[in-house]
Enzyme design. Structure first.
Site, short mmCIF file in Angstrom:
data_model
loop_
_atom_site.label_atom_id
_atom_site.label_comp_id
_atom_site.label_asym_id
_atom_site.label_seq_id
_atom_site.Cartn_x
_atom_site.Cartn_y
_atom_site.Cartn_z
N GLY A 232 1.16 -1.37 0.13
CA GLY A 232 -0.05 0.24 -0.26
C GLY A 232 1.42 1.11 -0.06
N ASP B 158 10.34 -7.28 -1.45
CA ASP B 158 8.90 -8.04 -1.04
C ASP B 158 8.70 -9.42 -1.09
OD1 ASP B 158 6.13 -6.12 0.14
OD2 ASP B 158 5.89 -8.31 -0.37
N ASP C 293 5.20 -3.67 6.45
CA ASP C 293 3.67 -3.47 7.63
C ASP C 293 3.87 -4.23 8.62
OD1 ASP C 293 3.63 -6.15 6.63
OD2 ASP C 293 1.87 -6.11 5.55
N ASN C 294 4.90 -4.28 8.95
CA ASN C 294 5.53 -4.70 10.40
C ASN C 294 6.20 -4.54 11.35
OD1 ASN C 294 7.98 -6.96 10.54
ND2 ASN C 294 6.67 -7.22 8.48
N THR D 111 10.81 -5.43 11.19
CA THR D 111 11.56 -4.59 9.95
C THR D 111 11.80 -3.93 10.04
OG1 THR D 111 10.43 -6.95 7.90
CG2 THR D 111 11.21 -4.78 7.12
N CYS E 269 14.37 5.92 19.30
CA CYS E 269 14.02 6.75 20.38
C CYS E 269 13.04 6.82 20.28
CB CYS E 269 15.31 7.92 19.24
SG CYS E 269 16.77 8.28 19.30
N CYS F 34 -0.86 -5.99 10.29
CA CYS F 34 -1.54 -4.42 9.37
C CYS F 34 -2.51 -5.71 8.20
CB CYS F 34 -0.45 -4.13 8.41
SG CYS F 34 0.16 -2.36 10.25
ZN LIG Z 1 18.11 6.16 18.55
#
Ligand SMILES: [Zn+2]
Length: 251
Positions: free
Chosen positions: A38, A59, A127-128, A131, A173, A186
């Protein structure tokens, strides 16, 4: 630039912030797009139309009928084909000049550490969470700027990680990889179709700005869109001194 290129990219060249020099940078750039779904569809389509010289798509998935409601690089005729090959066909049709590399694989840490250093900019269109964290770590290690997008239901998010800037935060962070976190699947949740179009297009915009070196990137800012009210929220995010990912890998 050839006469054809001067015509094709004339609306970019007319922009003071881009001009011939900026367009040359775009033509010489290599963008790595993680995910051809998407977000990756509109992002890669705009990168190709804008003339990015080389685009690598990665992909491991195949086109499914349920993808077509929002993954606009794919077509009904290509259901069952690999997503990267399907998207490569769409990009080639749009701009045959662009060199497209279609990699049907899962972008794990080893693959990312080999390929990220070759890129000018990386786009996380996965979508995760796992990853996204692996892509962030590889980009921080190799000091390659990264544009992260996400869209689920009516909500969208986008930020930029720019490891060349010592003050800017990385993705870890903002969302520490070791924090207890329930993975949002997702693939099994609803997504309002244009949300991925909005966020993916913005990812292409941020990538092109980083390539040209114009404007001000989203490094240090997380933008969130509520698609129901169409209201944006911008959060300023500081770098975390003790971040487990970027603490040791900074200029
Ligand atoms: Zn960082």
């Amino acid at each position: 630039m050839t006469d054809d290129q001067l015509l094709r990219y004339s609306r970019h060249i007319m922009l003071d912030d881009i001009g011939i020099e900026g367009q040359e940078r775009i033509l010489n750039a290599h963008v790595l797009v993680i995910g051809a779904g998407g977000l990756g569809s509109p992002a890669a389509l705009f990168l190709a139309s804008a003339g990015v010289g080389r685009i690598t798509l990665v992909d491991d998935d195949a086109v499914d009928l349920t993808n077509l409601q929002r993954q606009i690089a794919h077509t009904s005729a290509r259901v069952g084909e690999s997503k990267v090959r399907s998207a490569a066909q769409a990009l080639k049709a749009l701009n045959p000049e662009v060199r497209i590399e279609a990699v049907q694989a899962r972008a794990d840490s080893q693959w990312l550490n080999e390929r990220v250093p070759q890129a000018t900019v990386v786009l996380d269109c996965s979508d995760n969470y796992a990853t996204r964290q692996a892509v962030n770590a590889a980009c921080v290690n190799h000091r390659i700027p990264l544009v992260i997008g996400a869209a689920i239901r009516f909500d969208g998010q986008i930020t930029v990680v720019d490891p060349r800037n010592a003050q800017a935060p990385c993705y870890a962070c903002i969302f520490p990889p070791d924090a207890a976190f329930e993975e949002t699947q997702c693939s099994t949740l609803g997504v309002f179709a244009p949300m991925v179009g909005i966020m993916g297009s913005m990812q292409a915009a941020e990538a092109l700005k980083l390539i040209v070196g114009c404007g001000e990137s989203l490094a240090g800012r997380l933008l969130m869109l509520d698609g129901r009210s169409m209201e944006w929220t911008a959060l300023k995010i500081p770098r975390q001194e003790h971040c487990s990912v970027c603490r040791h890998a900074r200029p």
